[in-house]
Design a protein around this motif. Sequence first.
Motif, mmCIF file in Angstrom:
data_model
loop_
_atom_site.group_PDB
_atom_site.id
_atom_site.type_symbol
_atom_site.label_atom_id
_atom_site.label_comp_id
_atom_site.label_asym_id
_atom_site.label_seq_id
_atom_site.Cartn_x
_atom_site.Cartn_y
_atom_site.Cartn_z
ATOM 1 N N GLY A 184 0.825 -1.208 0.000
ATOM 2 C CA GLY A 184 0.000 0.000 0.000
ATOM 3 C C GLY A 184 0.857 1.255 0.000
ATOM 4 N N GLU A 185 1.891 1.260 0.853
ATOM 5 C CA GLU A 185 2.793 2.413 0.862
ATOM 6 C C GLU A 185 3.526 2.524 -0.470
ATOM 7 N N ALA A 186 3.850 1.370 -1.067
ATOM 8 C CA ALA A 186 4.529 1.399 -2.363
ATOM 9 C C ALA A 186 3.633 2.011 -3.438
ATOM 10 N N LEU A 187 2.362 1.602 -3.469
ATOM 11 C CA LEU A 187 1.440 2.191 -4.433
ATOM 12 C C LEU A 187 1.303 3.697 -4.216
ATOM 13 N N ALA A 188 1.204 4.096 -2.939
ATOM 14 C CA ALA A 188 1.065 5.511 -2.621
ATOM 15 C C ALA A 188 2.275 6.311 -3.070
ATOM 16 N N LEU A 189 3.406 5.634 -3.244
ATOM 17 C CA LEU A 189 4.634 6.317 -3.628
ATOM 18 C C LEU A 189 4.965 6.129 -5.111
ATOM 19 N N VAL A 190 4.983 4.865 -5.581
ATOM 20 C CA VAL A 190 5.413 4.588 -6.952
ATOM 21 C C VAL A 190 4.481 5.234 -7.977
ATOM 22 N N LEU A 191 3.173 5.162 -7.728
ATOM 23 C CA LEU A 191 2.226 5.703 -8.708
ATOM 24 C C LEU A 191 2.253 7.224 -8.782
ATOM 25 N N ARG A 192 2.937 7.876 -7.850
ATOM 26 C CA ARG A 192 3.075 9.328 -7.964
ATOM 27 C C ARG A 192 3.927 9.718 -9.164
ATOM 28 N N LEU A 193 4.736 8.777 -9.653
ATOM 29 C CA LEU A 193 5.592 9.074 -10.803
ATOM 30 C C LEU A 193 4.772 9.430 -12.042
ATOM 31 N N PRO A 194 3.867 8.550 -12.519
ATOM 32 C CA PRO A 194 3.077 8.949 -13.691
ATOM 33 C C PRO A 194 2.104 10.087 -13.403
ATOM 34 N N PHE A 195 1.520 10.101 -12.195
ATOM 35 C CA PHE A 195 0.552 11.156 -11.904
ATOM 36 C C PHE A 195 1.242 12.513 -11.747
ATOM 37 N N GLY A 196 2.473 12.527 -11.221
ATOM 38 C CA GLY A 196 3.204 13.783 -11.102
ATOM 39 C C GLY A 196 3.558 14.357 -12.468
ATOM 40 N N SER A 197 4.056 13.493 -13.361
ATOM 41 C CA SER A 197 4.387 13.960 -14.709
ATOM 42 C C SER A 197 3.138 14.456 -15.442
ATOM 43 N N ARG A 198 2.022 13.733 -15.251
ATOM 44 C CA ARG A 198 0.772 14.139 -15.908
ATOM 45 C C ARG A 198 0.305 15.508 -15.407
ATOM 46 N N ALA A 199 0.451 15.757 -14.105
ATOM 47 C CA ALA A 199 0.030 17.044 -13.554
ATOM 48 C C ALA A 199 0.845 18.188 -14.144
ATOM 49 N N ASP A 200 2.167 17.992 -14.275
ATOM 50 C CA ASP A 200 3.005 19.049 -14.846
ATOM 51 C C ASP A 200 2.679 19.302 -16.313
ATOM 52 N N ARG A 201 2.375 18.231 -17.073
ATOM 53 C CA ARG A 201 2.072 18.409 -18.498
ATOM 54 C C ARG A 201 0.722 19.083 -18.723
ATOM 55 N N SER A 202 -0.282 18.682 -17.930
ATOM 56 C CA SER A 202 -1.650 19.153 -18.167
ATOM 57 C C SER A 202 -2.007 20.405 -17.385
ATOM 58 N N GLY A 203 -1.316 20.632 -16.273
ATOM 59 C CA GLY A 203 -1.699 21.732 -15.395
ATOM 60 C C GLY A 203 -2.932 21.426 -14.561
#
Length: 420
Positions: free
Chosen positions: A76-95
Amino acid sequence: MSQHPGGPTPTAEPPRSRPEPGSAPPAWSPWRAVVGFGVVSLAADMVYEGARSITGPLLASLGASALLVGLVTGAGEALALVLRLPFGSRADRSGGYWSMTIAGYALTAVCVPLLAVTPFLGAAGLAVGCLLVLAERTGKAVRSPAKSTLLAHAAGPVGLGRGFGVHKALDQIGAFAGPLLVAAVVATTGVLWPALALLAVPGAASIALLFWLRRRTGDPLREQARAAGPQPTVSLLRAGRDLPRAFWLFAASAALTTAGLVTFGVISFHLVTDDVFPTAAVPVVYAAAMAAAGLTALALGWVHDRWGGRELLVLPVMVTVVPVLAFTESWAVALLGVLVWGAATGLQDSTVKALVARLVPAGRRATGYGMFAAVQGAAAVVGGALAGWLSAVSVPALVAVVAVLQLAALVLLFRTLRTR
């Protein structure tokens, strides 16, 4: 308007411009925005920290072993951390920082109360409970990079360490109140599910507060993203290579720290199965840990703005001490271990994020948070499984492994601070 003879030509009053969509109302100072985010986190923390305080006992009551509890909480902690990688990049690209923040909080607000139905599902209860725990942690991954970027933007004028420290302190008030609420309900009813169902109330409040905050502060980062134009899709490998060397040294150090910091699910499993504390008292113990986390974050947030990250050198030492104290049979010593665990999480969740914001360019912060969390997440899976296995087999071996990991983390942290 007609001109008076011999007099100056009156100047037409310029029309008042309306605020553009997404601009923040001028009355909202940076501190008000920081506190607003803190209040949202306060309500949300009542939900998931209230549930987290009894995750170990809940899964045990559904038939889980210590190893399974370690695997699920670590994953669970891994999901909370690892999945931030694609979601973080998506946030920067889309705003779309706000939309992702809201979606992540909504997932948590739904999944936690649904845990209340697991005792009534028979043999399927354990599987559903594990899936809901993992889904709730996924919500954390969806919102965290976007929320941290919004918070860093708001906290910039007042100091990143101070801003993140105050936010974490407010966050921990909810983390303190949620487990106490759970403890009161469990002590009254003698079962766990009514407490989980009751957490739907602060969950709904967190979503309502979030929409109100969005309306009051606007969305300046989205406007900046639109002004910058469409951003090309970059591979995760390329995005990682563009980040500074000091960032990667710090990420490696934090990963080793995360691997060594035993999850509370494993600790609470030990506290209940070894009769160190009764089940109803475990949320109270967790609430005390959250109070320690809040006080630590608030104090060291101010220190961070003066010391620039050197206060983090104490973190590997704290992580090493946790299993030495928490896995004893004495309730007083175990309680001290849980308090040290809480202080370590408070330090890790506040000043660590502030240092990442200093190491990464402002326009890449969500990506940086995502990359950083992904490295931590990979370590969390290994650390959770290792802690669950070794705590049942040999506590001295667990202590030795954690000590070695933290020595390596300390070396990398020294190199990070020197490089920066």
